[in-house]
Design a protein around this motif. Sequence first.
Motif, PDB file in Angstrom:
ATOM      1  N   THR A   3       0.811  -1.216   0.000  1.00 21.89           N
ATOM      2  CA  THR A   3       0.000   0.000   0.000  1.00 21.89           C
ATOM      3  C   THR A   3       0.846   1.269   0.000  1.00 21.89           C
ATOM      4  OG1 THR A   3      -1.750  -1.170   1.189  1.00 21.89           O
ATOM      5  CG2 THR A   3      -1.830   1.233   1.204  1.00 21.89           C
ATOM      6  N   LYS A   4       1.900   1.280   0.815  1.00 20.21           N
ATOM      7  CA  LYS A   4       2.756   2.466   0.889  1.00 20.21           C
ATOM      8  C   LYS A   4       3.391   2.759  -0.461  1.00 20.21           C
ATOM      9  CE  LYS A   4       4.021   1.419   5.675  1.00 20.21           C
ATOM     10  NZ  LYS A   4       5.094   0.890   6.540  1.00 20.21           N
ATOM     11  N   LEU A   5       3.864   1.706  -1.119  1.00 21.23           N
ATOM     12  CA  LEU A   5       4.504   1.862  -2.422  1.00 21.23           C
ATOM     13  C   LEU A   5       3.511   2.400  -3.446  1.00 21.23           C
ATOM     14  CD1 LEU A   5       7.294   1.408  -3.610  1.00 21.23           C
ATOM     15  CD2 LEU A   5       6.636  -0.942  -4.140  1.00 21.23           C
ATOM     16  N   LYS A   6       2.297   1.869  -3.439  1.00 22.13           N
ATOM     17  CA  LYS A   6       1.257   2.351  -4.357  1.00 22.13           C
ATOM     18  C   LYS A   6       0.966   3.822  -4.135  1.00 22.13           C
ATOM     19  CE  LYS A   6      -1.303  -1.980  -5.082  1.00 22.13           C
ATOM     20  NZ  LYS A   6      -2.587  -2.687  -4.827  1.00 22.13           N
ATOM     21  N   GLN A   7       0.858   4.220  -2.858  1.00 23.10           N
ATOM     22  CA  GLN A   7       0.541   5.613  -2.535  1.00 23.10           C
ATOM     23  C   GLN A   7       1.633   6.560  -3.019  1.00 23.10           C
ATOM     24  OE1 GLN A   7      -0.049   5.385   1.713  1.00 23.10           O
ATOM     25  NE2 GLN A   7      -2.228   4.909   1.524  1.00 23.10           N
ATOM     26  N   VAL A   8       2.889   6.158  -2.825  1.00 20.50           N
ATOM     27  CA  VAL A   8       4.001   7.017  -3.249  1.00 20.50           C
ATOM     28  C   VAL A   8       4.049   7.125  -4.768  1.00 20.50           C
ATOM     29  CG1 VAL A   8       6.520   7.200  -3.336  1.00 20.50           C
ATOM     30  CG2 VAL A   8       5.390   6.652  -1.172  1.00 20.50           C
ATOM     31  N   ILE A   9       3.839   6.024  -5.472  1.00 17.58           N
ATOM     32  CA  ILE A   9       3.846   6.066  -6.946  1.00 17.58           C
ATOM     33  C   ILE A   9       2.677   6.897  -7.463  1.00 17.58           C
ATOM     34  CG2 ILE A   9       3.582   4.650  -9.025  1.00 17.58           C
ATOM     35  CD1 ILE A   9       5.244   2.495  -7.597  1.00 17.58           C
ATOM     36  N   GLU A  10       1.518   6.809  -6.810  1.00 13.56           N
ATOM     37  CA  GLU A  10       0.381   7.657  -7.178  1.00 13.56           C
ATOM     38  C   GLU A  10       0.720   9.133  -6.974  1.00 13.56           C
ATOM     39  OE1 GLU A  10      -2.912   6.290  -4.874  1.00 13.56           O
ATOM     40  OE2 GLU A  10      -3.160   4.432  -6.030  1.00 13.56           O
TER      41      GLU A  10
END
Length: 332
Positions: A3-10
Amino acid sequence: MNTKLKQVIESMHKENIDSMIVLKPENIRYLTGFRPSSSSILILKDNPVLLASKIDREDASGRSLVNLEVYKEFKDVKNYLEGKIGIENSMNVETYKKLTGDFELETTDIIEISRAVKSKWEVENIEKALQIAEKSLLELKFSGTEVELAAQLEYNMRINDSERSSFETIVASGSRSSLPHGSPTKNEVEYPILIDWGAVYNNYSSDTTRTIIETEKQEEIFNIVLEAQQTAIKSIKPGVKSSEIDNIAREVITEYGYGDAFIHSTGHGVGLEIHEKPSLSKNDEGILEKDMVVTVEPGIYLEGEFGIRIEDMILIKNRATVLNKTKAKLSF
């Protein structure tokens, strides 16, 4: 992808950043689960990749949550980058020069912003680090020199499962307690004794200060600092500006005539680093959010006499929750 990785890429997409080069070990640990011991590079894009040195390959292969590849030279990194490149504010000049000319670069703190809001798992690790630190303090024998006291405290923390001290332990006693960051000396401890220390558990840090007092004048200053701290803590909630908390603590101390003796900011975020976002300072216009972990640590420092600081760790929910279990006023 976590989730953290997805949020940062978004967040990267929102800032029109096509890929990002991440060098800071704490940021790599935050996004991949692996903390490098040597040179490792995380490339963030739609299909992120961790480039690890041979030294870290074995450890990274068992821990990293993103695809792992081994690299030999920094020039190989350029093959993984594309479009507009995001870089951390902490990137050194030498590395920056290696990238300029080939790419459009833009500094960004999107990872640090993400790190400011803690998950339940992160809070649990911070709380464990704090439990270790406080247990270790209560096991101290308050005798000997400042160096001996600091060494004993750091030993206690390691024995109690701390990975390391989260920073150089501060023990400053007597007139030296007016030094906010005074390194311990071979002086025999005398009152007041200011101790600022922290443990690390699963890479997450704690940070607390206690000042042990003796005289009436020390108690008078102690009570002013405590009032400032408690007033600031009561004002913490989601939606409040960081600078407002600093102002509230500073106003209390100023009303008692010691405004010029409060010579640092009121607090800071704690997590994978001992100082991270947010900063409870007059210059931080950021907004406090639910699930941030911050310190509140006002102090009064009377040069040549003594200093008093009280620091607790706070979890922000609908209001402030003090994580520390030890009392502000300790006696041994």
